[in-house]
Write a protein that holds these residues in place. Structure first.
Motif, PDB file in Angstrom:
ATOM      1  N   VAL A 138       0.778  -1.299  -0.132  1.00 36.57           N
ATOM      2  CA  VAL A 138      -0.448   0.011  -0.147  1.00 36.57           C
ATOM      3  C   VAL A 138       1.110   1.054   0.353  1.00 36.57           C
ATOM      4  O   VAL A 138       0.278   1.923  -0.910  1.00 36.57           O
ATOM      5  CB  VAL A 138      -0.933  -0.356   1.090  1.00 36.57           C
TER       6      VAL A 138
ATOM      7  N   MET B 294      -4.592   4.196   5.479  1.00 39.66           N
ATOM      8  CA  MET B 294      -4.378   3.567   4.853  1.00 39.66           C
ATOM      9  C   MET B 294      -3.411   1.821   4.773  1.00 39.66           C
ATOM     10  O   MET B 294      -3.234   0.989   4.497  1.00 39.66           O
ATOM     11  CB  MET B 294      -4.972   3.228   2.637  1.00 39.66           C
TER      12      MET B 294
ATOM     13  N   GLY C   2      -3.428  -1.882   5.938  1.00 37.99           N
ATOM     14  CA  GLY C   2      -2.774  -2.965   4.648  1.00 37.99           C
ATOM     15  C   GLY C   2      -2.697  -3.566   5.558  1.00 37.99           C
ATOM     16  O   GLY C   2      -2.887  -5.259   5.400  1.00 37.99           O
TER      17      GLY C   2
ATOM     18  N   THR D  23      -8.474   0.124   0.777  1.00 36.86           N
ATOM     19  CA  THR D  23      -7.647  -0.422   0.776  1.00 36.86           C
ATOM     20  C   THR D  23      -7.281  -2.052   0.097  1.00 36.86           C
ATOM     21  O   THR D  23      -6.339  -2.323  -0.287  1.00 36.86           O
ATOM     22  CB  THR D  23      -6.713  -0.621   2.292  1.00 36.86           C
TER      23      THR D  23
END
Length: 507
Positions: A351, A396, A400, A466
């Protein structure tokens, strides 16, 4: 001569006994005389003991102050890195001591106190010592906790002694200026609210009294410097003009400042040619000066353990991890846990690379501190203002790891607890900054139900984003997993190569 002097008390006692025996022999009641003499002796002994204790206390306090002054090494502002603005402001304030004639000419009221505020380890004490060197002043340092005891009046008495010692030392060393530095001043200078802290109030009142007694035309001139990490806790009487006139913020160093600090602390260390201090400065975003010094010290220890002649880049990389996360632990995980941790950390790293390309510095499975694995990020540039998209990306990245576990195991583990705490703290920052649908509000005015609902909405939306992002890169997980488990560590460059290779693989 000495023996004759020592014999006088014995002679007096013997004569007194003879006189008492004679008086008793002729029929006089000697008991009142004996009782009175005993009482006088007890009182004399108590007075002598009290006098000795007082002299010992004063002597030790004075000696302690002198030792503090004597041990201060001459240090210049050029030996302090990363604080150019704070140093400039402090030097400007010290010119009031160095140039008293200019003060009189322009009718300027001299400064009585300078307050240094900022996070721990940023060099506040070093700046105070450098100030004493710049002003050619004697330096007396004390901590706020040294004035605090359970006995009433002790703290106030020590404040008086500190100012007295400063004047005496300045006269003895033939200097016109003296600097008194009080570290952790919030211990004695906290807001006075009455109640049970009477001794603290007396100590603070005495400090205020001593500061009010400082005048520009007296010699030696005394300047009070103090440091605190919690300026908001200080009493308003300390902060008003005429007491601590200058408040100087000593912040965490930026990249340029970090590089300067590293250069100062590497002057006595053998570095390999491959070492790039600029790269280390990039990877140590948010580090204080004390932490940077610790990184170099730990790097030297790693090199010494391996019996190397020079400190290499990998030694410093390990040192950064140790300062950030703690020492490696001996936790042994089974193969399944190890695989889960690897997927979790890869989730964070993938991410991070997707939303901020080039930001991953290292992915590791080595247990450090309380973490079984970690991803070290390096910021692309210094940031002091954060936009809504940036904060959402940060959330996010935190989510992750948990999302990756759900993708491959169907559920999460307790390893995501710290990630969720970090994400929720960012959401709280967004609420305080008016970046949510709640609008511009104060946190204390928002009900628990409304706040929880807003947090849940934001977290669910970002979790969905995500998951969609990671689902498109399942091949990257498969391609990187075995490599990470085998090597236990992937550099940022190696990890980015694996991502590029996975994109080229046939679906």
């Amino acid at each position: 001569m000495r023996n004759r002097t020592m014999a006088w008390p014995e002679f007096a006692i013997g004569l007194s006994i003879v006189v008492l025996v004679f008086l008793a022999y002729i029929g006089i009641n000697v008991w009142p005389i004996v009782i009175a003499a005993a009482a006088i002796g007890i009182l004399a002994f108590a007075a002598q003991y009290r006098s000795k204790a007082t002299s010992m206390t004063d002597g030790s306090g004075s000696a302690r102050s002198k030792s503090r002054s004597a041990k201060v090494q001459s240090i210049g502002f050029n030996r302090i890195g990363g604080q150019d603005r704070a140093k400039h402001e402090l030097i400007e304030a010290l010119d009031f001591l160095v140039r008293p004639e200019a003060i009189k000419k322009f009718g300027i009221r001299p400064l009585k106190g300078i307050l240094l505020t900022g996070p721990p380890g940023t060099g506040k004490t070093l700046m105070a010592k450098a100030a004493a060197s710049y002003a050619d002043a004697v330096f007396l340092g004390a901590s706020g906790s040294e004035f605090v005891e359970m006995y009433v009046g002790v703290g106030a008495g020590r404040i008086r002694s500190l100012f007295k010692d400063a004047r005496q030392l300045a006269v003895k060393e033939k200097k016109e200026n003296a600097i008194i530095f009080i570290d952790e001043i919030d211990v004695i200078g906290g807001k006075r609210e009455g109640g049970q802290q009477k001794e603290y109030d007396q100590t603070l009142n005495q400090l205020l009294t001593e500061m009010d007694g400082l005048y520009a035309d007296e010699t030696p001139r005394i300047l009070i410097m103090a440091a605190t990490n919690r300026k908001e806790m200080l009493d308003g009487a300390l902060l008003r003009p005429g007491r601590f006139d200058r408040h100087i913020q000593v912040d965490l160093p930026d990249k340029k400042g970090r590089q300067h600090i590293l250069e100062l602390h590497t002057q006595n260390k053998p570095l390999a040619d491959e070492v790039q201090l600029e790269k280390i400065a990039e990877e140590t975003f948010g580090f204080s000066g004390a932490q940077l010094e610790s990184v170099l010290n730990e790097g030297a220890i790693y090199a010494m353990r391996e019996e190397k002649e020079q400190i290499e880049m990998r030694h410093l990389s390990l040192a950064i991890d140790k300062v950030m996360m703690g020492e490696k632990t001996d936790r042994e995980t089974n193969q399944e846990e190890r695989r889960r941790v690897a997927l979790h950390e890869l989730g964070h790293a993938i991410v991070a690379e997707l939303v901020r390309p080039g930001s991953v510095s290292q992915v590791s499975l080595s247990p450090r501190g309380q973490a079984l694995g970690y991803v070290r990020h390096q910021p692309q540039q210094e940031k002091y203002l954060y936009t809504l998209p940036f904060l959402e990306e940060q959330i996010m990245i935190s989510l992750g790891g948990a999302v990756a576990e759900e993708m491959f195991y169907g559920h999460r583990s307790t390893g995501s607890q710290g990630d969720f705490d970090q994400a929720l703290n960012i959401v709280e920052t967004m609420v305080n900054a008016g970046l949510t649908s709640l609008g511009i509000v104060k946190m204390k005015h928002v009900s628990i139900e409304a706040l929880s609902g807003e947090m849940n909405t934001i977290m669910e939306q970002l979790t969905t984003r995500t998951r969609q992002m990671l689902e498109q890169h399942r091949d990257t997980f498969q391609h990187s997993l075995e490599k990470l488990i085998q090597d236990e560590q992937l550099s940022g460059d190696d990890f980015r190569c694996l991502i590029c290779e996975s994109k080229q693989l046939p679906a």
